[in-house]
Design a protein around this motif. Structure first.
Motif, PDB file in Angstrom:
ATOM      1  N   PRO A  43       0.893  -1.093  -0.510  1.00  0.00           N
ATOM      2  CA  PRO A  43       0.136   0.252   0.360  1.00  0.00           C
ATOM      3  C   PRO A  43       0.676   1.316   0.328  1.00  0.00           C
ATOM      4  O   PRO A  43       2.412   1.314   0.979  1.00  0.00           O
ATOM      5  CB  PRO A  43      -0.818  -0.272   1.602  1.00  0.00           C
ATOM      6  N   GLN A  44       0.388   2.414  -0.785  1.00  0.00           N
ATOM      7  CA  GLN A  44       1.027   3.815  -0.688  1.00  0.00           C
ATOM      8  C   GLN A  44       1.666   3.780   0.328  1.00  0.00           C
ATOM      9  O   GLN A  44       3.050   4.911  -0.020  1.00  0.00           O
ATOM     10  CB  GLN A  44       0.641   4.656  -1.846  1.00  0.00           C
ATOM     11  N   GLU A  45       1.048   4.149   1.325  1.00  0.00           N
ATOM     12  CA  GLU A  45       0.835   4.771   2.533  1.00  0.00           C
ATOM     13  C   GLU A  45       2.419   4.425   3.095  1.00  0.00           C
ATOM     14  O   GLU A  45       3.840   5.251   3.779  1.00  0.00           O
ATOM     15  CB  GLU A  45       0.372   5.206   3.610  1.00  0.00           C
ATOM     16  N   TRP A  46       2.419   2.762   3.595  1.00  0.00           N
ATOM     17  CA  TRP A  46       3.603   1.847   3.498  1.00  0.00           C
ATOM     18  C   TRP A  46       4.609   2.368   2.974  1.00  0.00           C
ATOM     19  O   TRP A  46       5.404   2.667   2.969  1.00  0.00           O
ATOM     20  CB  TRP A  46       3.633   0.984   3.456  1.00  0.00           C
ATOM     21  N   VAL A  47       4.725   2.506   1.322  1.00  0.00           N
ATOM     22  CA  VAL A  47       5.619   2.501   0.837  1.00  0.00           C
ATOM     23  C   VAL A  47       6.740   4.210   0.895  1.00  0.00           C
ATOM     24  O   VAL A  47       7.940   4.500   0.530  1.00  0.00           O
ATOM     25  CB  VAL A  47       5.552   2.325  -0.379  1.00  0.00           C
ATOM     26  N   GLU A  48       5.662   5.336   1.394  1.00  0.00           N
ATOM     27  CA  GLU A  48       6.179   6.124   1.433  1.00  0.00           C
ATOM     28  C   GLU A  48       7.059   6.260   2.458  1.00  0.00           C
ATOM     29  O   GLU A  48       8.022   6.514   2.437  1.00  0.00           O
ATOM     30  CB  GLU A  48       4.681   6.943   1.402  1.00  0.00           C
ATOM     31  N   LEU A  49       6.669   5.485   3.899  1.00  0.00           N
ATOM     32  CA  LEU A  49       7.258   5.847   4.892  1.00  0.00           C
ATOM     33  C   LEU A  49       8.179   4.926   4.415  1.00  0.00           C
ATOM     34  O   LEU A  49       9.960   5.517   5.423  1.00  0.00           O
ATOM     35  CB  LEU A  49       6.450   4.990   6.173  1.00  0.00           C
ATOM     36  N   MET A  50       8.762   4.124   3.293  1.00  0.00           N
ATOM     37  CA  MET A  50       9.556   3.127   3.230  1.00  0.00           C
ATOM     38  C   MET A  50      10.476   4.011   2.324  1.00  0.00           C
ATOM     39  O   MET A  50      11.922   3.922   3.133  1.00  0.00           O
ATOM     40  CB  MET A  50       9.013   1.489   3.181  1.00  0.00           C
ATOM     41  N   SER A  51      10.608   4.421   1.686  1.00  0.00           N
ATOM     42  CA  SER A  51      11.161   5.098   0.758  1.00  0.00           C
ATOM     43  C   SER A  51      11.765   6.454   1.206  1.00  0.00           C
ATOM     44  O   SER A  51      13.802   6.177   1.492  1.00  0.00           O
ATOM     45  CB  SER A  51      10.699   5.486  -0.266  1.00  0.00           C
ATOM     46  N   ARG A  52      11.284   6.917   2.420  1.00  0.00           N
ATOM     47  CA  ARG A  52      11.901   8.081   3.322  1.00  0.00           C
ATOM     48  C   ARG A  52      13.677   6.971   4.390  1.00  0.00           C
ATOM     49  O   ARG A  52      14.448   8.142   4.197  1.00  0.00           O
ATOM     50  CB  ARG A  52      10.710   8.953   4.734  1.00  0.00           C
ATOM     51  N   ARG A  53      13.756   6.423   4.766  1.00  0.00           N
ATOM     52  CA  ARG A  53      13.660   6.075   5.004  1.00  0.00           C
ATOM     53  C   ARG A  53      15.135   4.545   4.733  1.00  0.00           C
ATOM     54  O   ARG A  53      16.211   3.974   4.949  1.00  0.00           O
ATOM     55  CB  ARG A  53      13.574   4.318   6.227  1.00  0.00           C
ATOM     56  N   GLY A  54      14.492   4.275   2.703  1.00  0.00           N
ATOM     57  CA  GLY A  54      15.920   3.404   2.219  1.00  0.00           C
ATOM     58  C   GLY A  54      15.587   2.688   2.004  1.00  0.00           C
ATOM     59  O   GLY A  54      16.636   1.527   1.937  1.00  0.00           O
ATOM     60  N   ILE A  55      14.059   1.930   2.147  1.00  0.00           N
ATOM     61  CA  ILE A  55      13.731   1.024   2.939  1.00  0.00           C
ATOM     62  C   ILE A  55      13.318   0.495   1.474  1.00  0.00           C
ATOM     63  O   ILE A  55      12.114   1.180   1.120  1.00  0.00           O
ATOM     64  CB  ILE A  55      12.971   0.033   4.083  1.00  0.00           C
ATOM     65  N   GLY A  56      13.329  -0.653   0.634  1.00  0.00           N
ATOM     66  CA  GLY A  56      12.816  -0.625  -0.411  1.00  0.00           C
ATOM     67  C   GLY A  56      11.970  -2.211  -0.646  1.00  0.00           C
ATOM     68  O   GLY A  56      11.276  -2.272  -1.223  1.00  0.00           O
ATOM     69  N   SER A  57      11.516  -3.154   0.485  1.00  0.00           N
ATOM     70  CA  SER A  57      10.916  -4.463   0.145  1.00  0.00           C
ATOM     71  C   SER A  57      10.330  -4.555   1.926  1.00  0.00           C
ATOM     72  O   SER A  57      11.093  -3.762   2.966  1.00  0.00           O
ATOM     73  CB  SER A  57      11.712  -4.994   0.053  1.00  0.00           C
ATOM     74  N   LEU A  58       9.141  -5.444   1.976  1.00  0.00           N
ATOM     75  CA  LEU A  58       8.836  -5.619   3.173  1.00  0.00           C
ATOM     76  C   LEU A  58      10.017  -6.486   3.727  1.00  0.00           C
ATOM     77  O   LEU A  58      10.572  -6.637   4.928  1.00  0.00           O
ATOM     78  CB  LEU A  58       7.852  -6.493   3.310  1.00  0.00           C
ATOM     79  N   ARG A  59      11.096  -7.195   2.637  1.00  0.00           N
ATOM     80  CA  ARG A  59      11.979  -8.033   3.705  1.00  0.00           C
ATOM     81  C   ARG A  59      13.453  -6.889   4.288  1.00  0.00           C
ATOM     82  O   ARG A  59      13.548  -7.240   5.668  1.00  0.00           O
ATOM     83  CB  ARG A  59      12.891  -9.142   3.118  1.00  0.00           C
ATOM     84  N   GLN A  60      13.421  -6.008   4.123  1.00  0.00           N
ATOM     85  CA  GLN A  60      14.252  -4.957   4.653  1.00  0.00           C
ATOM     86  C   GLN A  60      13.471  -4.453   6.101  1.00  0.00           C
ATOM     87  O   GLN A  60      14.056  -4.559   6.750  1.00  0.00           O
ATOM     88  CB  GLN A  60      14.584  -3.939   3.302  1.00  0.00           C
ATOM     89  N   LEU A  61      12.619  -4.163   5.569  1.00  0.00           N
ATOM     90  CA  LEU A  61      11.116  -3.860   6.612  1.00  0.00           C
ATOM     91  C   LEU A  61      11.383  -5.037   7.624  1.00  0.00           C
ATOM     92  O   LEU A  61      11.605  -4.355   9.745  1.00  0.00           O
ATOM     93  CB  LEU A  61      10.068  -3.816   6.828  1.00  0.00           C
ATOM     94  N   ALA A  62      11.212  -6.099   8.026  1.00  0.00           N
ATOM     95  CA  ALA A  62      11.297  -6.327   8.828  1.00  0.00           C
ATOM     96  C   ALA A  62      12.759  -6.691   9.456  1.00  0.00           C
ATOM     97  O   ALA A  62      12.799  -6.958  10.430  1.00  0.00           O
ATOM     98  CB  ALA A  62      11.085  -8.489   8.066  1.00  0.00           C
TER      99      ALA A  62
END
Length: 150
Positions: free
Chosen positions: A6-25
Motif C-alpha cells: 500500500p502507498q502509505e507504507w511505500v512512502e514511509l519506507m522510501s524515506r528510510r531507504g527501505i525498498g521491500s518488506l523483507r528489508q523492513l522486517a
C-alpha cells in the motif's frame, strides 16, 4: 503471488531507504510474515510490533497506529471499572483483566472478513465428496456396504 505494498507504507519506507518488506522486517526485527500481515491489514498486531515498526521507520508510533487503524496507547482515557467492581473477589478481578486482554488481542486492524453464512458451507468447501466413489470402489471389489439400504 506478490502483492503490492500500500502507498502509505511505500512512502514511509522510501524515506528510510527501505525498498521491500523483507528489508523492513530486518530493520524492525519482526518476521517477514508478520510484517506482510500488518502492511496488508490482515489479522492483529501487537503494540510491541507496531512500536518496533515505528522505530524502524523513524516515525511517531501514532503514524503507524493510524495507518493500521489501531488506537494509540493513551488515545483514550484510562479504563476505570464501574464502582460495582469493588464487590469482585481477587479471582474475579483477574478474570475480568484477562477478558479485557483477550478482547484487545483479538481486535482486528481492519474490518472483519465475512464468514460463510453457515458452518456447513465452510466444511463443504474443503474438497470433493468421495463417498459415492468409495462406495463404487468397494462394490467393484465385492465388499459389503455398511449402509442398510445399499
Amino acid at each position: 503471488m506478490r502483492r503490492d505494498i500500500p502507498q502509505e507504507w511505500v512512502e514511509l519506507m522510501s524515506r528510510r531507504g527501505i525498498g521491500s518488506l523483507r528489508q523492513l522486517a530486518a530493520a524492525s526485527n519482526i518476521s517477514h510474515t508478520a510484517i506482510a500481515r500488518i502492511v496488508h491489514g490482515e489479522g492483529t498486531a501487537k503494540d510491541e510490533s507496531l512500536q518496533q515498526l515505528a522505530a524502524a521507520l523513524q516515525v511517531p508510533p501514532a503514524t503507524v497506529y493510524a495507518i493500521v487503524g489501531a488506537r494509540v496507547s493513551g488515545d483514550l482515557d484510562p479504563y476505570t471499572p464501574p464502582a460495582e467492581a469493588a464487590r469482585l473477589s481477587p479471582r474475579e478481578r483477574k478474570a475480568v483483566d484477562e477478558l479485557i486482554r483477550l478482547l484487545v488481542d483479538q481486535k482486528p486492524l481492519t474490518n472483519d472478513v465475512p464468514l460463510p453464512k453457515d458452518a456447513y458451507s465452510l466444511a463443504a468447501s474443503k474438497g470433493p465428496n468421495r463417498g459415492r466413489a468409495a462406495k463404487e470402489d468397494a462394490d467393484a471389489l465385492g465388499e459389503e456396504s455398511q449402509d442398510p439400504q445399499g
